[in-house]
Design an enzyme around this catalytic site. Structure first.
Site, PDB file in Angstrom:
ATOM      1  N   ASP A 174     -18.585 -14.723  29.029  1.00  0.00           N
ATOM      2  CA  ASP A 174     -19.461 -15.557  28.203  1.00  0.00           C
ATOM      3  C   ASP A 174     -20.517 -14.675  27.541  1.00  0.00           C
ATOM      4  O   ASP A 174     -21.199 -13.892  28.220  1.00  0.00           O
ATOM      5  CB  ASP A 174     -20.127 -16.625  29.062  1.00  0.00           C
ATOM      6  CG  ASP A 174     -20.911 -17.627  28.230  1.00  0.00           C
ATOM      7  OD1 ASP A 174     -20.365 -18.697  27.915  1.00  0.00           O
ATOM      8  OD2 ASP A 174     -22.082 -17.336  27.894  1.00  0.00           O
ATOM      9  N   ILE A 175     -20.648 -14.794  26.220  1.00  0.00           N
ATOM     10  CA  ILE A 175     -21.654 -14.018  25.493  1.00  0.00           C
ATOM     11  C   ILE A 175     -23.037 -14.600  25.796  1.00  0.00           C
ATOM     12  O   ILE A 175     -23.273 -15.799  25.602  1.00  0.00           O
ATOM     13  CB  ILE A 175     -21.396 -14.038  23.975  1.00  0.00           C
ATOM     14  CG1 ILE A 175     -19.982 -13.516  23.666  1.00  0.00           C
ATOM     15  CG2 ILE A 175     -22.444 -13.213  23.236  1.00  0.00           C
ATOM     16  CD1 ILE A 175     -19.715 -12.114  24.133  1.00  0.00           C
ATOM     17  N   ASN A 182     -26.966 -17.512  16.720  1.00  0.00           N
ATOM     18  CA  ASN A 182     -26.687 -18.441  15.619  1.00  0.00           C
ATOM     19  C   ASN A 182     -27.971 -18.987  15.012  1.00  0.00           C
ATOM     20  O   ASN A 182     -28.107 -19.090  13.777  1.00  0.00           O
ATOM     21  CB  ASN A 182     -25.818 -19.598  16.122  1.00  0.00           C
ATOM     22  CG  ASN A 182     -24.347 -19.242  16.182  1.00  0.00           C
ATOM     23  OD1 ASN A 182     -23.874 -18.373  15.459  1.00  0.00           O
ATOM     24  ND2 ASN A 182     -23.612 -19.899  17.065  1.00  0.00           N
ATOM     25  N   ASP A 191     -20.277 -15.485  13.976  1.00  0.00           N
ATOM     26  CA  ASP A 191     -18.832 -15.248  13.901  1.00  0.00           C
ATOM     27  C   ASP A 191     -18.510 -13.761  13.961  1.00  0.00           C
ATOM     28  O   ASP A 191     -17.543 -13.340  14.612  1.00  0.00           O
ATOM     29  CB  ASP A 191     -18.264 -15.847  12.604  1.00  0.00           C
ATOM     30  CG  ASP A 191     -18.228 -17.368  12.624  1.00  0.00           C
ATOM     31  OD1 ASP A 191     -18.442 -17.956  13.704  1.00  0.00           O
ATOM     32  OD2 ASP A 191     -17.988 -17.964  11.550  1.00  0.00           O
ATOM     33  N   GLU A 217     -18.182 -19.375  22.680  1.00  0.00           N
ATOM     34  CA  GLU A 217     -18.470 -17.954  22.906  1.00  0.00           C
ATOM     35  C   GLU A 217     -17.852 -17.443  24.188  1.00  0.00           C
ATOM     36  O   GLU A 217     -18.264 -16.406  24.716  1.00  0.00           O
ATOM     37  CB  GLU A 217     -19.990 -17.723  22.925  1.00  0.00           C
ATOM     38  CG  GLU A 217     -20.734 -18.349  24.079  1.00  0.00           C
ATOM     39  CD  GLU A 217     -21.186 -19.784  23.819  1.00  0.00           C
ATOM     40  OE1 GLU A 217     -22.153 -20.217  24.473  1.00  0.00           O
ATOM     41  OE2 GLU A 217     -20.586 -20.472  22.964  1.00  0.00           O
TER      42      GLU A 217
END
Length: 334
Positions: A174-175, A182, A191, A217
């Protein structure tokens, strides 16, 4: 023409242009039921074996297949199938075969619970078929496999390792703080971050590993034959390389970190009874990694396979790269 020359002496063979040369048809088998649905295999050589074993030409990790289940034999543009005394047999269009059987275009070959469709295709038709398959199993943004492909593969690999006892690891990635990326820089930069992270993941894996975009993500990696220490090392490598990914924006360089949860199973004696339980254990470990500060790895180890080394490592906590090993289950807090 001189007296010493004949007409044969000056005759030259002019090769046909590529588009006019005769082309060998492609004899293909497409999976319509079983692991890797939609994938197309081309039989180019005189003989090709199929089964769930490691040494066959076409490997499908389905427990209903024998290790070496059947052999396909090519003679020109004709394909034959022979059952190799398999446990669950081979059938063509519903009729079980007992001898070498010639296949007709469009017929279905059933091997255990796996069904393949035989087709004779030219190069262009095969290219189109493969493009359609890739479009169905790839994530458009990152080019990685999608979640549906991962779920098919983890089900097949889970059944394989439960039968044979080899280890299997699932890594959920997971980022960290992706919403902030964003909100601060916009979705186009977000993106770009996902594409950069996916590239780092893909380039860090072996050919036999499977990497997919799991959603949003999150990414997931399926590592066959990888046990506790190998899974931890792989997860740390991925975490480090994701942190090296950079996206250049008007506001400067954007870099992110990742939290990774890992679950490992060890064949038939694993406490995980379904693929969903194995993935859930990796998800629990991921949640623990994020709860404990992010940018770290948590490995959810089977209690039966906790070595002295892994028990000792449970207390290790290094800034930015924690390695926390926890026995299953980890309770996820709401």
């Amino acid at each position: 023409m001189g007296s010493g020359e004949s007409e044969e002496d000056v005759t030259q063979e002019i090769p046909l242009p590529e588009e006019l040369r005769p082309r060998r048809n492609k004899l293909t088998l497409q999976v319509v039921k079983g692991p890797r649905v939609g994938e197309i295999f081309t039989i180019d050589k005189p003989q090709a074996t199929l089964g769930r074993g490691a040494d066959v030409d076409v490997r499908l990790p389905d427990p209903s297949l024998s290790r070496v289940h059947a052999r396909f034999e090519r003679e020109g543009d004709t394909l034959f199938v022979i059952d190799l005394d398999s446990r669950n047999g081979t059938a063509v269009d519903g009729a079980r075969i007992t001898d070498r059987r010639r296949l007709e275009n469009g017929e279905h070959v059933t091997l255990g619970n796996v069904i393949l469709r035989y087709a004779i295709q030219d190069a262009h038709s095969l290219k189109v078929s493969r493009e359609l398959y890739e479009a169905a199993v790839r994530d458009r943004l990152t080019g990685m496999h999608n979640r549906g492909y991962f779920e098919d593969r983890v089900a097949a690999e889970f059944a394989f390792v439960r039968r044979h006892g080899s280890p299997l690891s699932v890594l959920l990635i997971d980022i960290d703080h992706f919403k902030k990326v964003n909100d601060t820089h916009g979705h186009q930069v977000g993106d770009a971050v996902l594409r950069a992270a996916s590239a780092k993941i893909t380039e860090s894996l072996r050919a036999e590993d499977v990497a997919s975009r799991y959603g949003g993500e999150e990414f997931v990696v399926l590592a066959r034959g990888t046990a506790n220490e190998g899974a931890r090392v792989l997860a740390q490598r991925l975490r480090t390389r994701i942190a090296l990914a950079q996206v250049l924006t008007l506001q400067g360089i954007v870099q992110v970190t990742a939290s990774i949860g890992v679950a490992v199973m060890h064949g038939a004696d694993s406490p995980y009874k379904t693929p969903a339980e194995l993935v859930a254990a990796a998800d629990e470990a991921l949640y623990a990694a994020k709860r404990n500060g992010r940018n770290q790895v948590v490995v959810n180890v089977d209690p039966e396979h906790r070595t002295e080394k892994s028990a000792g490592e449970a207390s290790v906590s290094l800034s930015g790269s924690s390695v926390l090993l926890a026995p299953r289950p980890l309770k996820r807090e709401e």
